[in-house]
Design a protein around this motif. Structure first.
Motif, PDB file in Angstrom:
ATOM      1  N   SER B 119      46.586  42.858  30.855  1.00 42.15           N
ATOM      2  CA  SER B 119      46.942  44.080  31.578  1.00 42.15           C
ATOM      3  C   SER B 119      46.657  43.849  33.058  1.00 42.15           C
ATOM      4  CB  SER B 119      46.135  45.270  31.072  1.00 42.15           C
ATOM      5  OG  SER B 119      44.761  45.077  31.348  1.00 42.15           O
ATOM      6  N   ALA B 122      42.987  44.474  33.860  1.00 44.79           N
ATOM      7  CA  ALA B 122      42.083  43.377  33.477  1.00 44.79           C
ATOM      8  C   ALA B 122      42.201  42.222  34.467  1.00 44.79           C
ATOM      9  CB  ALA B 122      42.401  42.907  32.062  1.00 44.79           C
ATOM     10  N   PRO B 137      36.605  34.424  29.281  1.00 43.72           N
ATOM     11  CA  PRO B 137      36.624  33.495  28.154  1.00 43.72           C
ATOM     12  C   PRO B 137      37.588  33.944  27.064  1.00 43.72           C
ATOM     13  CG  PRO B 137      34.643  34.841  28.080  1.00 43.72           C
ATOM     14  CD  PRO B 137      35.357  35.191  29.353  1.00 43.72           C
ATOM     15  N   GLY B 138      38.080  32.964  26.331  1.00 41.91           N
ATOM     16  CA  GLY B 138      38.836  33.242  25.125  1.00 41.91           C
ATOM     17  C   GLY B 138      37.949  33.047  23.920  1.00 41.91           C
ATOM     18  N   ASP B 180      34.421  40.323  31.199  1.00 49.86           N
ATOM     19  CA  ASP B 180      34.451  40.740  29.797  1.00 49.86           C
ATOM     20  C   ASP B 180      35.720  41.538  29.512  1.00 49.86           C
ATOM     21  OD1 ASP B 180      33.770  41.545  27.216  1.00 49.86           O
ATOM     22  OD2 ASP B 180      32.596  43.251  27.942  1.00 49.86           O
ATOM     23  N   SER B 181      36.719  40.908  28.901  1.00 54.08           N
ATOM     24  CA  SER B 181      37.969  41.603  28.599  1.00 54.08           C
ATOM     25  C   SER B 181      38.539  41.119  27.272  1.00 54.08           C
ATOM     26  CB  SER B 181      38.996  41.364  29.707  1.00 54.08           C
ATOM     27  OG  SER B 181      40.289  41.779  29.289  1.00 54.08           O
ATOM     28  N   PHE B 182      38.711  42.050  26.360  1.00 57.94           N
ATOM     29  CA  PHE B 182      39.366  41.719  25.092  1.00 57.94           C
ATOM     30  C   PHE B 182      40.808  41.299  25.333  1.00 57.94           C
ATOM     31  CE2 PHE B 182      41.831  43.666  21.448  1.00 57.94           C
ATOM     32  CZ  PHE B 182      41.578  42.653  20.537  1.00 57.94           C
ATOM     33  N   ARG B 183      41.482  41.988  26.252  1.00 56.81           N
ATOM     34  CA  ARG B 183      42.889  41.656  26.511  1.00 56.81           C
ATOM     35  C   ARG B 183      43.048  40.242  27.040  1.00 56.81           C
ATOM     36  NH1 ARG B 183      46.902  45.101  26.148  1.00 56.81           N
ATOM     37  NH2 ARG B 183      46.456  47.238  25.527  1.00 56.81           N
ATOM     38  N   ALA B 185      40.816  37.890  26.536  1.00 58.92           N
ATOM     39  CA  ALA B 185      40.227  36.969  25.551  1.00 58.92           C
ATOM     40  C   ALA B 185      41.200  36.625  24.438  1.00 58.92           C
ATOM     41  CB  ALA B 185      38.956  37.587  24.950  1.00 58.92           C
TER      42      ALA B 185
END
Lengths: 236, 236
Positions: B119, B122, B137-138, B180-183, B185
């Motif tokens: 996004s 992000a 990080p992934g 720190d981002s889920f999108r 990652a």
């Protein structure tokens, strides 16, 4: 804000069976719970563990401030029922307007006990969301953590709960915000998730320490990252 | 800030072979690339695709502003070598002090082409980080997106690159921040990752539309969420 931490005490983390014995799964799940409780306290809140079976807090060996801030209640209903029994209602809103002095006494947060990577800053971002419902999704459409401020919203954790919760919020007229956090998206369910605990766990965290004591370490082969375990380290 | 988007054009997304034909993998990987490019432009930057083989931007059918903001260069070296050739150096710092007028001309961002959930907010959080090196990080220790402002830092994408990059930053005296981002990652590599594209993709995104055109849909069974595909929808 009340922060509820549901904990499945009876046979925790069954999907880790390929790599951990039942006794180890119990120890590891309590290490993750201890980390989550400490993180909630670091974020300025008092966690309430809702456990499916009796749990002796002393067994968790929590740091002093965390231990004194944490309460435990047994509720052997399903996750969905146990959480819904603790969400805001109009009655609570009427009765408890100033109980914690910050104007947010009717909000309830629900944080899963297996969010081993949770950080206080990620939780603070979730707790600070202004929407009626704020969700940190997990992988595969899960709901790993949420804050509910709307008296008509109820959870349903079965299936793609993140999508279901969006629908439920819409149906009751509640605004919804999605909080984007890898740390909160990472629930530890399966063997592959142990990689994340070893990569991102901090030195002071119990869960990565627990895994290392069990003999696990990161294993990088052919460019892929996995966990491996010393043969001699398995315990019954 | 220069934003580099490495793209493996030759045989993209081989780990999706169990569910997509080679032709479909190519179409899907270009849909994800188009989404990533649009998101970078929405975040206010001009992406430079670094592709392992010639790529006709017209094939991507990018929206007008995205097309005019995007450049393409072919570099058939390894990912690590191709990225390192484009990171900041002291020479560039001396030469290009004001080229984009925002005091950040020497910073280089690297955003993977398979971050289908990326996004603009992000990416903006990543791009705004003040550290010498900022990493999103992934999973499994990967480095999905990073910003480099330090002239001595170099990448090494093999293995647990997130951990290696922390070590490299420390060795060259560069400060490091983890975003720190889920999108960010969520790189889309394996069939299970398609769930995330269908759950979190927006209506205007190309990647979820592509999957739905291929006949994929979310499949919730026994409380687990997966993707399923119409039998008739597979194409050769």
């Amino acid at each position: 804000m009340r922060v509820v931490v549901p904990y499945a005490a009876k046979s925790p983390k069954t999907r880790l069976e390929p790599v951990l014995t039942a006794a180890e799964r119990s120890v590891f799940s309590r290490a993750m719970l201890a980390d989550v409780l400490r993180t909630i306290v670091e974020a300025g809140h008092e966690p309430a563990v809702v456990t499916t079976a009796p749990l002796d807090l002393a067994d968790l060996e929590l740091p002093g401030e965390v231990a004194t801030s944490t309460s435990v209640v047994v509720d052997d209903r399903s996750l969905t029922a146990a959480v819904n029994a603790r969400l805001p209602t109009d009655e609570r809103s009427d009765a408890g307007g100033s109980e914690d002095g910050n104007g947010d006494s009717n909000a309830v947060a629900v944080v899963m006990a297996d969010l081993a990577l949770a950080s206080s800053s990620a939780l603070e971002a979730l707790f600070a969301a202004a929407a009626d419902v704020a969700i940190s999704p997990g992988r595969a459409g899960g709901t790993n953590a949420l804050v509910v401020r709307h008296p008509a919203f109820r959870v349903d954790y079965h299936g793609a709960s993140y999508l279901d919760h969006r629908v439920i919020a819409s149906e009751v007229g509640a605004s919804l915000e999605t909080i984007d956090s890898f740390r909160l998206a990472t629930d530890v369910d399966e063997p592959v998730d142990l990689v994340e605990v070893l990569v991102h766990g901090r030195e002071t965290d119990r869960a990565p320490t627990c895994l290392r004591e069990f003999g696990f370490e990161l294993d990088v082969r052919d460019g892929r990252v996995a966990v491996s375990r010393e043969e001699s380290a398995a315990t019954e």
